[in-house]
Design a protein around this motif. Structure first.
Motif, PDB file in Angstrom:
ATOM      1  N   LEU A  81       0.812  -1.212   0.000  1.00  0.00           N
ATOM      2  CA  LEU A  81       0.000   0.000   0.000  1.00  0.00           C
ATOM      3  C   LEU A  81       0.850   1.268   0.000  1.00  0.00           C
ATOM      4  O   LEU A  81       0.506   2.254  -0.644  1.00  0.00           O
ATOM      5  CB  LEU A  81      -0.898   0.015   1.245  1.00  0.00           C
ATOM      6  N   SER A  82       1.942   1.225   0.756  1.00  0.00           N
ATOM      7  CA  SER A  82       2.732   2.444   0.939  1.00  0.00           C
ATOM      8  C   SER A  82       4.104   2.062   1.459  1.00  0.00           C
ATOM      9  O   SER A  82       4.247   1.099   2.217  1.00  0.00           O
ATOM     10  CB  SER A  82       2.017   3.342   1.951  1.00  0.00           C
ATOM     11  N   ILE A  83       5.106   2.814   1.048  1.00  0.00           N
ATOM     12  CA  ILE A  83       6.469   2.518   1.494  1.00  0.00           C
ATOM     13  C   ILE A  83       7.255   3.810   1.554  1.00  0.00           C
ATOM     14  O   ILE A  83       6.932   4.771   0.867  1.00  0.00           O
ATOM     15  CB  ILE A  83       7.124   1.465   0.560  1.00  0.00           C
ATOM     16  N   ASN A  84       8.279   3.815   2.414  1.00  0.00           N
ATOM     17  CA  ASN A  84       9.075   5.005   2.670  1.00  0.00           C
ATOM     18  C   ASN A  84      10.348   4.952   1.814  1.00  0.00           C
ATOM     19  O   ASN A  84      11.289   4.270   2.160  1.00  0.00           O
ATOM     20  CB  ASN A  84       9.412   5.004   4.166  1.00  0.00           C
ATOM     21  N   GLU A  85      10.361   5.628   0.694  1.00  0.00           N
ATOM     22  CA  GLU A  85      11.522   5.749  -0.207  1.00  0.00           C
ATOM     23  C   GLU A  85      11.903   4.472  -0.962  1.00  0.00           C
ATOM     24  O   GLU A  85      11.669   4.361  -2.142  1.00  0.00           O
ATOM     25  CB  GLU A  85      12.755   6.267   0.547  1.00  0.00           C
ATOM     26  N   LYS A  86      12.499   3.466  -0.252  1.00  0.00           N
ATOM     27  CA  LYS A  86      13.019   2.286  -0.947  1.00  0.00           C
ATOM     28  C   LYS A  86      11.899   1.509  -1.652  1.00  0.00           C
ATOM     29  O   LYS A  86      10.757   1.551  -1.224  1.00  0.00           O
ATOM     30  CB  LYS A  86      13.754   1.381   0.048  1.00  0.00           C
ATOM     31  N   TYR A  87      12.238   0.792  -2.711  1.00  0.00           N
ATOM     32  CA  TYR A  87      11.287  -0.042  -3.463  1.00  0.00           C
ATOM     33  C   TYR A  87       9.998   0.723  -3.838  1.00  0.00           C
ATOM     34  O   TYR A  87       8.893   0.173  -3.755  1.00  0.00           O
ATOM     35  CB  TYR A  87      10.883  -1.277  -2.660  1.00  0.00           C
ATOM     36  N   ALA A  88      10.155   1.977  -4.242  1.00  0.00           N
ATOM     37  CA  ALA A  88       8.969   2.817  -4.487  1.00  0.00           C
ATOM     38  C   ALA A  88       8.039   2.198  -5.541  1.00  0.00           C
ATOM     39  O   ALA A  88       6.818   2.330  -5.450  1.00  0.00           O
ATOM     40  CB  ALA A  88       9.416   4.211  -4.929  1.00  0.00           C
ATOM     41  N   ASP A  89       8.622   1.497  -6.517  1.00  0.00           N
ATOM     42  CA  ASP A  89       7.802   0.943  -7.606  1.00  0.00           C
ATOM     43  C   ASP A  89       7.034  -0.328  -7.207  1.00  0.00           C
ATOM     44  O   ASP A  89       6.280  -0.878  -8.006  1.00  0.00           O
ATOM     45  CB  ASP A  89       8.680   0.650  -8.834  1.00  0.00           C
ATOM     46  N   ALA A  90       7.232  -0.772  -5.971  1.00  0.00           N
ATOM     47  CA  ALA A  90       6.523  -1.993  -5.535  1.00  0.00           C
ATOM     48  C   ALA A  90       5.078  -1.698  -5.133  1.00  0.00           C
ATOM     49  O   ALA A  90       4.265  -2.619  -5.009  1.00  0.00           O
ATOM     50  CB  ALA A  90       7.267  -2.651  -4.370  1.00  0.00           C
ATOM     51  N   VAL A  91       4.758  -0.406  -4.906  1.00  0.00           N
ATOM     52  CA  VAL A  91       3.390  -0.056  -4.504  1.00  0.00           C
ATOM     53  C   VAL A  91       2.424  -0.407  -5.635  1.00  0.00           C
ATOM     54  O   VAL A  91       2.597   0.044  -6.776  1.00  0.00           O
ATOM     55  CB  VAL A  91       3.272   1.449  -4.148  1.00  0.00           C
ATOM     56  N   GLY A  92       1.441  -1.249  -5.304  1.00  0.00           N
ATOM     57  CA  GLY A  92       0.437  -1.634  -6.288  1.00  0.00           C
ATOM     58  C   GLY A  92       0.881  -2.744  -7.241  1.00  0.00           C
ATOM     59  O   GLY A  92       0.083  -3.246  -8.033  1.00  0.00           O
ATOM     60  N   PHE A  93       2.145  -3.148  -7.171  1.00  0.00           N
ATOM     61  CA  PHE A  93       2.627  -4.215  -8.068  1.00  0.00           C
ATOM     62  C   PHE A  93       1.893  -5.524  -7.781  1.00  0.00           C
ATOM     63  O   PHE A  93       1.639  -5.859  -6.621  1.00  0.00           O
ATOM     64  CB  PHE A  93       4.136  -4.408  -7.886  1.00  0.00           C
ATOM     65  N   GLU A  94       1.548  -6.264  -8.838  1.00  0.00           N
ATOM     66  CA  GLU A  94       0.794  -7.512  -8.645  1.00  0.00           C
ATOM     67  C   GLU A  94       1.744  -8.688  -8.420  1.00  0.00           C
ATOM     68  O   GLU A  94       2.068  -9.432  -9.338  1.00  0.00           O
ATOM     69  CB  GLU A  94      -0.117  -7.745  -9.853  1.00  0.00           C
ATOM     70  N   PHE A  95       2.179  -8.822  -7.161  1.00  0.00           N
ATOM     71  CA  PHE A  95       3.095  -9.905  -6.808  1.00  0.00           C
ATOM     72  C   PHE A  95       2.464 -11.275  -7.075  1.00  0.00           C
ATOM     73  O   PHE A  95       3.141 -12.230  -7.434  1.00  0.00           O
ATOM     74  CB  PHE A  95       3.489  -9.796  -5.329  1.00  0.00           C
TER      75      PHE A  95
END
Ligand SMILES: [Zn+2]
Length: 322
Positions: A81-95
């Motif tokens: 849902l949300s992350i602080n700086e690192k791995y910014a592109d992982a938000v919403g990614f369909e793992f």
């Protein structure tokens, strides 16, 4: 049955194969998390494939993939849902889709610190604890809580896991999250090198000779009586213990579980931390107990395996949430 588990840390990506709480094999890759998660996924697939091959396992012997991320996770929707700086592109990614496409396996997904707590209460040194908080000192500082046998998630998945963003100095640094003086902004591994290099004692400190500065370098030079390192460690202890007291006051635990790389130096840290916390915490019912993770590097991986087992509804482990 074998569980494939991945811990996307700020500095390293740890990957393991676990069966029934036993780590069969593990490996790690550098994370380069500031560049995002997507560029690292092909390497992750390679590492998993190699780990399976080396150990002569087939993907169809595996139950699923457990993915731990250092941010706010929605375990139902299986997204970040949300992350602080690192791995910014992982938000919403369909793992979920990624794991299906690559390995034809289902996933479970969880916040890394919450996974570490689950790992320790399922398989680690806090087995069976029903009322506990965990604090994990990695690149950042993660926390999680279990009350009355239920792991806290809360309405928006953020209950218990934002202890690194409890303010421990309202006149302190502005954190990446927007809040002032967060524990993580004041006393995390990640923030140390910046803090150190602006210190007037730095030019004369042993730390000048270190290529990179983190918890371990500070502790090593503290043991060699470096004045700057002694002061920094003392300062961090003030923040760490304030964070832990806040966790105790918020979640009414009987035990505090400590994990993460810093705990390799527990023989130095723990007595100092425990003394400070017990002096300040308001617990008229008795004394909070401190427990060290047995393998600080493995808490998160074990937790993801426990969650996969709980999701399969087989075996003894069932994790309840609130
Ligand atoms: Zn913050």
């Amino acid at each position: 049955v074998i569980d494939i588990v991945i811990d996307f840390g700020g500095t390293n990506i740890k990957i393991g194969l676990i069966s029934d709480g036993n780590i069969l094999s593990q490996t790690r890759l550098p994370a380069y998390s500031e560049n995002g998660i997507l560029p690292r996924l092909p390497k992750v697939v390679e590492a998993i494939t190699e780990l399976l091959q080396t150990n002569a396992y087939m993907p169809d012997q595996c139950s699923g993939i457990g993915i731990a991320l250092p941010g706010l996770v929605d375990p139902e929707a299986k997204t970040l849902l949300s992350i602080n700086e690192k791995y910014a592109d992982a938000v919403g990614f369909e793992f979920d889709r990624w794991a299906q496409d690559v390995f034809h396996l289902p996933i479970v997904i969880e916040n890394d610190a919450r996974a570490a707590l689950i790992g320790e209460i399922s398989y680690g040194s806090a087995r069976g604890e029903t009322d506990a908080v965990l604090i994990i000192f990695g690149t950042g500082i993660g926390t999680a809580a279990i009350m009355n046998g239920r792991v806290l998630r809360g309405k928006h998945q953020q209950a218990g896991v934002l202890g690194g963003h409890f303010s421990t100095d309202v006149h302190g640094e502005t954190c990446n999250c927007g809040n002032l003086g967060c524990l993580e902004a004041q006393a995390s591994h990640r923030m140390l090198s910046n803090k150190v290099k602006h210190d007037p004692l730095y030019p004369k400190s042993m730390l000048r000779d270190s290529e990179s500065i983190g918890y371990q370098t500070i502790i090593d030079s503290y043991e060699s009586d470096d004045p700057l390192s002694s002061r920094l460690l003392e300062d961090m202890l003030v923040h760490w213990s304030a964070g832990i007291v806040n966790l105790i006051h918020a979640y009414d635990p009987e035990t505090v579980i400590l994990s993460g790389g810093l705990m390799k130096s527990a023989h130095i840290i723990l007595p100092l931390l425990e003394e400070r916390v017990l002096r300040s915490a308001w617990t008229p019912w008795g004394k909070v107990r401190f427990i060290l993770a047995k393998e600080p590097d493995a808490s998160v991986l074990l937790g993801m395996s426990s969650l996969l087992q709980s999701a399969r509804k087989q075996g003894g482990i069932h994790i309840e949430f609130i």
